[in-house]
Design a protein around this motif. Sequence first.
Motif, PDB file in Angstrom:
ATOM      1  N   GLU A 248      28.988 129.846  59.848  1.00 36.04           N
ATOM      2  CA  GLU A 248      30.274 129.289  59.390  1.00 36.04           C
ATOM      3  C   GLU A 248      31.219 129.101  60.572  1.00 36.04           C
ATOM      4  O   GLU A 248      31.904 128.074  60.681  1.00 36.04           O
ATOM      5  CB  GLU A 248      30.903 130.227  58.361  1.00 36.04           C
TER       6      GLU A 248
ATOM      7  N   GLU B 164      33.033 125.580  62.001  1.00 29.64           N
ATOM      8  CA  GLU B 164      34.481 125.433  62.201  1.00 29.64           C
ATOM      9  C   GLU B 164      34.810 125.060  63.645  1.00 29.64           C
ATOM     10  O   GLU B 164      35.669 124.202  63.893  1.00 29.64           O
ATOM     11  CB  GLU B 164      35.176 126.732  61.801  1.00 29.64           C
TER      12      GLU B 164
ATOM     13  N   ALA C 188      34.062 121.470  64.144  1.00 29.50           N
ATOM     14  CA  ALA C 188      35.098 120.604  63.569  1.00 29.50           C
ATOM     15  C   ALA C 188      36.299 120.500  64.501  1.00 29.50           C
ATOM     16  O   ALA C 188      36.884 119.414  64.678  1.00 29.50           O
ATOM     17  CB  ALA C 188      35.525 121.150  62.205  1.00 29.50           C
TER      18      ALA C 188
ATOM     19  N   GLN D 235      42.650 125.198  57.722  1.00 28.44           N
ATOM     20  CA  GLN D 235      41.435 124.389  57.835  1.00 28.44           C
ATOM     21  C   GLN D 235      40.248 125.181  58.385  1.00 28.44           C
ATOM     22  O   GLN D 235      39.100 124.790  58.172  1.00 28.44           O
ATOM     23  CB  GLN D 235      41.695 123.179  58.734  1.00 28.44           C
ATOM     24  N   ILE D 236      40.530 126.252  59.105  1.00 24.35           N
ATOM     25  CA  ILE D 236      39.459 127.091  59.650  1.00 24.35           C
ATOM     26  C   ILE D 236      39.782 128.551  59.351  1.00 24.35           C
ATOM     27  O   ILE D 236      40.927 128.904  59.075  1.00 24.35           O
ATOM     28  CB  ILE D 236      39.280 126.888  61.174  1.00 24.35           C
TER      29      ILE D 236
ATOM     30  N   ALA E 188      37.745 131.899  63.747  1.00 35.25           N
ATOM     31  CA  ALA E 188      37.792 130.666  64.544  1.00 35.25           C
ATOM     32  C   ALA E 188      39.197 130.408  65.055  1.00 35.25           C
ATOM     33  O   ALA E 188      39.399 129.998  66.204  1.00 35.25           O
ATOM     34  CB  ALA E 188      37.301 129.488  63.706  1.00 35.25           C
TER      35      ALA E 188
END
Length: 271
Positions: free
Chosen positions: A29, A33, A36, A72-73, A77
């Motif tokens: 995961e 992230e 992204a 968003q993360i 992250a």
Amino acid sequence: MNGASREALAAARKQLDALTDSTSVDAAELAGELAAVTALLDREVTLRRALTDPAQPGEAKAELAGRVLGGQIGGAAADLVAGMVRARWSRARDLVDVLEELADTADLTAAQRAGQLDEVEDELFRFGRIVTGDKQLRGALTDRVGTGAAKAGLLHTLLGGRANPVTERLVVRLVERPRGRSLEGGLEALSKLAAERRDRMVAVVSTAVPLSDGQKERLGAALSRLYGRDMHLNLDVDPAVLGGISVRVGDEVINGSVADRLDEVKRGMAG
């Protein structure tokens, strides 16, 4: 990388290791992230420059990253990115390069946790050989006119259910966002990252016929003694070798092939 970026890279690697050493952090995961964020900063030049501006305090840049990425993360992250933008970078693009490396490393860590790192290493190597030998496939995956989505779809068709999910994710990211790298160069860089996960070096071994398990073990042990580090063997059968063996470790080639010896004889005769 040099100067400030080299120091920032070393610090980011240590922070990633500290995060992924914790079993509470989902490495796969985290990789997604970070990938992204890499894509965002690669696309948004103004934001990238703002987050690496040496004239701005590190805390101000961390706050900017928090506002942009908030929600968003995940927390791991976000903490990692905040630490990275607090650092100084020689070039704004170095930040994106390091984020990309950390995303790939986190995915490889996920494979390592699952006991599948060897499998991923071998699949990356084999896929590189397939691409090198198939001009049509290579053309489809590197065509500048083709969309990233189309290339990803092709890879999902080729690798889905046949390769480890980590291998598939790594290759899809590389093909979707090569960022100036050749496909072969990107695959080689991924193989090196995989080897570094256990502090091993990679030896590309070419032989005319497949090696037996005993031969593999003896060769691996001999190379480990020679280089003072554990050695992972990527094996390639190449009839052109004719006999003997050819080994490449990084930029160094140890060539004991019959073909090479014949070439030496021919050069001696010509001289």
